[in-house]
Design a protein around this motif. Structure first.
Motif, PDB file in Angstrom:
ATOM      1  N   GLU A   5      76.024   8.690  41.716  1.00 24.26           N
ATOM      2  CA  GLU A   5      75.966  10.138  41.813  1.00 24.26           C
ATOM      3  C   GLU A   5      76.401  10.768  40.496  1.00 24.26           C
ATOM      4  OE1 GLU A   5      77.075  13.405  45.212  1.00 24.26           O
ATOM      5  OE2 GLU A   5      78.518  11.810  44.849  1.00 24.26           O
ATOM      6  N   PHE A   6      75.622  11.751  40.037  1.00 17.72           N
ATOM      7  CA  PHE A   6      75.887  12.431  38.778  1.00 17.72           C
ATOM      8  C   PHE A   6      75.914  13.935  38.992  1.00 17.72           C
ATOM      9  CE2 PHE A   6      73.881   8.443  37.769  1.00 17.72           C
ATOM     10  CZ  PHE A   6      74.561   7.983  36.654  1.00 17.72           C
ATOM     11  N   PHE A   7      76.735  14.614  38.213  1.00 23.68           N
ATOM     12  CA  PHE A   7      76.706  16.068  38.146  1.00 23.68           C
ATOM     13  C   PHE A   7      75.812  16.410  36.962  1.00 23.68           C
ATOM     14  CE2 PHE A   7      78.056  19.783  35.755  1.00 23.68           C
ATOM     15  CZ  PHE A   7      77.991  20.766  36.730  1.00 23.68           C
ATOM     16  N   ALA A  18      63.048  19.159  34.630  1.00 22.19           N
ATOM     17  CA  ALA A  18      63.347  18.374  33.426  1.00 22.19           C
ATOM     18  C   ALA A  18      64.001  17.049  33.814  1.00 22.19           C
ATOM     19  CB  ALA A  18      64.260  19.172  32.500  1.00 22.19           C
ATOM     20  N   VAL A  19      64.910  17.108  34.789  1.00 21.13           N
ATOM     21  CA  VAL A  19      65.575  15.889  35.272  1.00 21.13           C
ATOM     22  C   VAL A  19      64.545  14.953  35.909  1.00 21.13           C
ATOM     23  CG1 VAL A  19      67.250  14.982  36.941  1.00 21.13           C
ATOM     24  CG2 VAL A  19      67.823  16.992  35.561  1.00 21.13           C
ATOM     25  N   THR A  20      63.669  15.514  36.727  1.00 21.43           N
ATOM     26  CA  THR A  20      62.605  14.728  37.352  1.00 21.43           C
ATOM     27  C   THR A  20      61.754  14.026  36.300  1.00 21.43           C
ATOM     28  OG1 THR A  20      62.513  16.183  39.282  1.00 21.43           O
ATOM     29  CG2 THR A  20      60.571  14.841  38.863  1.00 21.43           C
ATOM     30  N   ASN A  21      61.386  14.759  35.249  1.00 28.21           N
ATOM     31  CA  ASN A  21      60.534  14.194  34.203  1.00 28.21           C
ATOM     32  C   ASN A  21      61.159  13.001  33.494  1.00 28.21           C
ATOM     33  OD1 ASN A  21      58.414  15.945  34.670  1.00 28.21           O
ATOM     34  ND2 ASN A  21      59.085  17.429  33.153  1.00 28.21           N
ATOM     35  N   VAL A  22      62.459  13.080  33.173  1.00 28.55           N
ATOM     36  CA  VAL A  22      63.077  11.943  32.469  1.00 28.55           C
ATOM     37  C   VAL A  22      63.308  10.759  33.406  1.00 28.55           C
ATOM     38  CG1 VAL A  22      64.129  13.296  30.608  1.00 28.55           C
ATOM     39  CG2 VAL A  22      65.471  12.793  32.657  1.00 28.55           C
ATOM     40  N   LEU A  23      63.645  11.042  34.675  1.00 31.17           N
ATOM     41  CA  LEU A  23      63.952   9.937  35.597  1.00 31.17           C
ATOM     42  C   LEU A  23      62.713   9.221  36.099  1.00 31.17           C
ATOM     43  CD1 LEU A  23      66.903  11.384  37.708  1.00 31.17           C
ATOM     44  CD2 LEU A  23      67.011   9.714  35.848  1.00 31.17           C
ATOM     45  N   LYS A  24      61.594   9.930  36.244  1.00 31.16           N
ATOM     46  CA  LYS A  24      60.404   9.260  36.781  1.00 31.16           C
ATOM     47  C   LYS A  24      59.781   8.285  35.776  1.00 31.16           C
ATOM     48  CE  LYS A  24      56.948  12.883  35.999  1.00 31.16           C
ATOM     49  NZ  LYS A  24      56.125  13.882  36.659  1.00 31.16           N
ATOM     50  N   ARG A  25      60.228   8.346  34.526  1.00 30.44           N
ATOM     51  CA  ARG A  25      59.746   7.391  33.512  1.00 30.44           C
ATOM     52  C   ARG A  25      60.436   6.037  33.627  1.00 30.44           C
ATOM     53  NH1 ARG A  25      60.637  11.590  28.943  1.00 30.44           N
ATOM     54  NH2 ARG A  25      58.935  13.028  29.334  1.00 30.44           N
ATOM     55  N   LEU A  26      61.574   5.988  34.342  1.00 25.83           N
ATOM     56  CA  LEU A  26      62.335   4.744  34.455  1.00 25.83           C
ATOM     57  C   LEU A  26      61.762   3.862  35.562  1.00 25.83           C
ATOM     58  CD1 LEU A  26      65.989   6.147  34.264  1.00 25.83           C
ATOM     59  CD2 LEU A  26      64.527   5.390  32.396  1.00 25.83           C
ATOM     60  N   THR A  29      63.392   2.909  39.714  1.00 20.64           N
ATOM     61  CA  THR A  29      64.388   3.947  39.929  1.00 20.64           C
ATOM     62  C   THR A  29      63.893   4.961  40.951  1.00 20.64           C
ATOM     63  OG1 THR A  29      65.151   3.733  37.649  1.00 20.64           O
ATOM     64  CG2 THR A  29      65.725   5.772  38.767  1.00 20.64           C
ATOM     65  N   THR A  30      64.735   5.239  41.942  1.00 23.44           N
ATOM     66  CA  THR A  30      64.440   6.331  42.864  1.00 23.44           C
ATOM     67  C   THR A  30      65.597   7.309  42.770  1.00 23.44           C
ATOM     68  OG1 THR A  30      65.493   5.194  44.720  1.00 23.44           O
ATOM     69  CG2 THR A  30      63.118   4.906  44.497  1.00 23.44           C
ATOM     70  N   PHE A  31      65.311   8.583  43.040  1.00 19.96           N
ATOM     71  CA  PHE A  31      66.367   9.587  42.889  1.00 19.96           C
ATOM     72  C   PHE A  31      66.132  10.774  43.801  1.00 19.96           C
ATOM     73  CE2 PHE A  31      63.007  10.395  39.880  1.00 19.96           C
ATOM     74  CZ  PHE A  31      62.807  11.772  39.945  1.00 19.96           C
ATOM     75  N   VAL A  40      72.700  14.800  41.219  1.00 15.63           N
ATOM     76  CA  VAL A  40      71.549  13.903  41.208  1.00 15.63           C
ATOM     77  C   VAL A  40      72.039  12.550  41.710  1.00 15.63           C
ATOM     78  CG1 VAL A  40      69.742  12.834  39.811  1.00 15.63           C
ATOM     79  CG2 VAL A  40      70.556  15.132  39.227  1.00 15.63           C
ATOM     80  N   LEU A  41      71.361  12.027  42.713  1.00 17.35           N
ATOM     81  CA  LEU A  41      71.694  10.729  43.290  1.00 17.35           C
ATOM     82  C   LEU A  41      70.615   9.744  42.827  1.00 17.35           C
ATOM     83  CD1 LEU A  41      73.880   9.702  45.232  1.00 17.35           C
ATOM     84  CD2 LEU A  41      72.277  10.045  47.091  1.00 17.35           C
ATOM     85  N   ILE A  42      71.023   8.699  42.129  1.00 15.30           N
ATOM     86  CA  ILE A  42      70.062   7.763  41.542  1.00 15.30           C
ATOM     87  C   ILE A  42      70.294   6.359  42.067  1.00 15.30           C
ATOM     88  CG2 ILE A  42      69.122   6.809  39.398  1.00 15.30           C
ATOM     89  CD1 ILE A  42      70.271   9.277  37.949  1.00 15.30           C
TER      90      ILE A  42
END
Length: 68
Positions: A5-7, A18-26, A29-31, A40-42
């Protein structure tokens, strides 16, 4: 795989986008993004430091909260 979990200082849909864009490249990874609570829960194979660095690429303040 543990959920981390992140703040992230998100104030609008643009921020969460913007968060979605960077995380969906990994890969592997689900979030989930909780915009009202700025969290954000990753679930990922990547380590916490890597995920934190990735989140900071959005230009938003990001901190690690802990394992969920």
């Amino acid at each position: 795989i543990q959920k981390q979990e992140f703040f992230v200082d998100m104030t609008c849909e643009g921020c969460s986008g913007a968060v979605t864009n960077v995380l969906k490249r990994l890969t592997g990874t689900t979030f989930e993004i909780d915009l009202p609570n700025k969290k954000v829960l990753i679930e990922s194979d990547h380590d916490v430091e890597f995920l934190l660095t990735t989140l900071k690429k959005t230009g938003k303040e990001a901190t690690y909260i802990g394992t969920k």
